[in-house]
Write a protein that holds these residues in place. Sequence first.
Motif, PDB file in Angstrom:
ATOM      1  N   TRP A 173       0.846  -1.197   0.000  1.00 58.00           N
ATOM      2  CA  TRP A 173       0.000   0.000   0.000  1.00 58.00           C
ATOM      3  C   TRP A 173       0.881   1.246   0.000  1.00 58.00           C
ATOM      4  N   ILE A 174       1.938   1.215   0.809  1.00 57.84           N
ATOM      5  CA  ILE A 174       2.848   2.361   0.887  1.00 57.84           C
ATOM      6  C   ILE A 174       3.638   2.491  -0.405  1.00 57.84           C
ATOM      7  N   ALA A 175       4.177   1.398  -0.917  1.00 57.89           N
ATOM      8  CA  ALA A 175       4.983   1.426  -2.137  1.00 57.89           C
ATOM      9  C   ALA A 175       4.181   1.925  -3.339  1.00 57.89           C
ATOM     10  N   GLU A 176       2.909   1.560  -3.398  1.00 54.87           N
ATOM     11  CA  GLU A 176       2.057   1.969  -4.522  1.00 54.87           C
ATOM     12  C   GLU A 176       1.336   3.284  -4.251  1.00 54.87           C
ATOM     13  N   GLN A 177       1.583   3.881  -3.105  1.00 55.52           N
ATOM     14  CA  GLN A 177       0.971   5.152  -2.708  1.00 55.52           C
ATOM     15  C   GLN A 177      -0.552   5.100  -2.831  1.00 55.52           C
ATOM     16  N   VAL A 178      -1.132   4.048  -2.263  1.00 55.50           N
ATOM     17  CA  VAL A 178      -2.581   3.858  -2.367  1.00 55.50           C
ATOM     18  C   VAL A 178      -3.366   4.939  -1.631  1.00 55.50           C
ATOM     19  N   PRO A 179      -3.098   5.175  -0.349  1.00 54.41           N
ATOM     20  CA  PRO A 179      -3.995   6.074   0.386  1.00 54.41           C
ATOM     21  C   PRO A 179      -3.869   7.526  -0.044  1.00 54.41           C
ATOM     22  N   GLN A 180      -4.994   8.179  -0.108  1.00 47.71           N
ATOM     23  CA  GLN A 180      -5.005   9.627  -0.230  1.00 47.71           C
ATOM     24  C   GLN A 180      -5.551  10.159   1.083  1.00 47.71           C
ATOM     25  N   ILE A 210      -9.518  -9.631  -8.154  1.00 47.89           N
ATOM     26  CA  ILE A 210      -9.431  -8.437  -7.297  1.00 47.89           C
ATOM     27  C   ILE A 210     -10.696  -7.603  -7.437  1.00 47.89           C
ATOM     28  N   ASP A 211     -11.122  -7.369  -8.673  1.00 46.81           N
ATOM     29  CA  ASP A 211     -12.324  -6.565  -8.890  1.00 46.81           C
ATOM     30  C   ASP A 211     -13.546  -7.191  -8.226  1.00 46.81           C
ATOM     31  N   GLU A 212     -13.632  -8.512  -8.245  1.00 49.72           N
ATOM     32  CA  GLU A 212     -14.768  -9.215  -7.629  1.00 49.72           C
ATOM     33  C   GLU A 212     -14.720  -9.128  -6.108  1.00 49.72           C
ATOM     34  N   VAL A 236      -4.931   0.295  -5.687  1.00 49.87           N
ATOM     35  CA  VAL A 236      -5.301  -0.844  -4.829  1.00 49.87           C
ATOM     36  C   VAL A 236      -4.976  -2.139  -5.557  1.00 49.87           C
ATOM     37  N   ARG A 237      -5.387  -2.223  -6.811  1.00 45.68           N
ATOM     38  CA  ARG A 237      -5.128  -3.426  -7.602  1.00 45.68           C
ATOM     39  C   ARG A 237      -3.619  -3.664  -7.712  1.00 45.68           C
ATOM     40  N   ALA A 238      -2.854  -2.629  -8.010  1.00 43.31           N
ATOM     41  CA  ALA A 238      -1.397  -2.767  -8.136  1.00 43.31           C
ATOM     42  C   ALA A 238      -0.774  -3.212  -6.814  1.00 43.31           C
ATOM     43  N   ALA A 239      -1.267  -2.682  -5.704  1.00 40.44           N
ATOM     44  CA  ALA A 239      -0.725  -3.054  -4.392  1.00 40.44           C
ATOM     45  C   ALA A 239      -1.034  -4.507  -4.055  1.00 40.44           C
ATOM     46  N   ILE A 240      -2.215  -4.969  -4.403  1.00 45.64           N
ATOM     47  CA  ILE A 240      -2.557  -6.370  -4.144  1.00 45.64           C
ATOM     48  C   ILE A 240      -1.667  -7.284  -4.977  1.00 45.64           C
ATOM     49  N   HIS A 241      -1.453  -6.924  -6.233  1.00 47.44           N
ATOM     50  CA  HIS A 241      -0.543  -7.719  -7.068  1.00 47.44           C
ATOM     51  C   HIS A 241       0.873  -7.704  -6.483  1.00 47.44           C
TER      52      HIS A 241
END
Length: 154
Positions: free
Chosen positions: A88-95, A122-124, A138-143
Amino acid sequence: MELNINGKAVQTDADPSMPLLWVLRDTLNMTGTKFGCGVAACGSCTVRIDGEAVRSCVMPVAALAGKKIQTIEALGTPDKPHALQAAWIAEQVPQCGYCQSGMLMAAAALLERKLKPTDADIDEAMTNICRCGTYQRVRAAIHRAAGNTQGAQA
């Protein structure tokens, strides 16, 4: 009533019909789980119950006897973050960050069921609402957390 929260037996005298969200926040002072909509639509209140993502705002605490409840407080620590938290941190998910604890708990439940999820998986699974619209992150962070950077090609 005794609950198993984050691997510990916890006693509460909360009304059995009280939603788990309010037991966590108001009775046990565990404020990592957030209130969003109160009707199980947004997912800000998502926790894991026996490994499954559950909206705690509509889950009566009486239904949880003998079940294992995990909240965001037990997902990782600042010194040893969960793979999802690091991603989450690496992909800068949170705003704004408000929905993130629920998103992380839903993502953890997904990765427990499916080690290498596709974009469709992921979408499901990720039905949480993010007003900031960081769904691609979010999708990138999960991957990333799954060690799967190929997305749907994996």
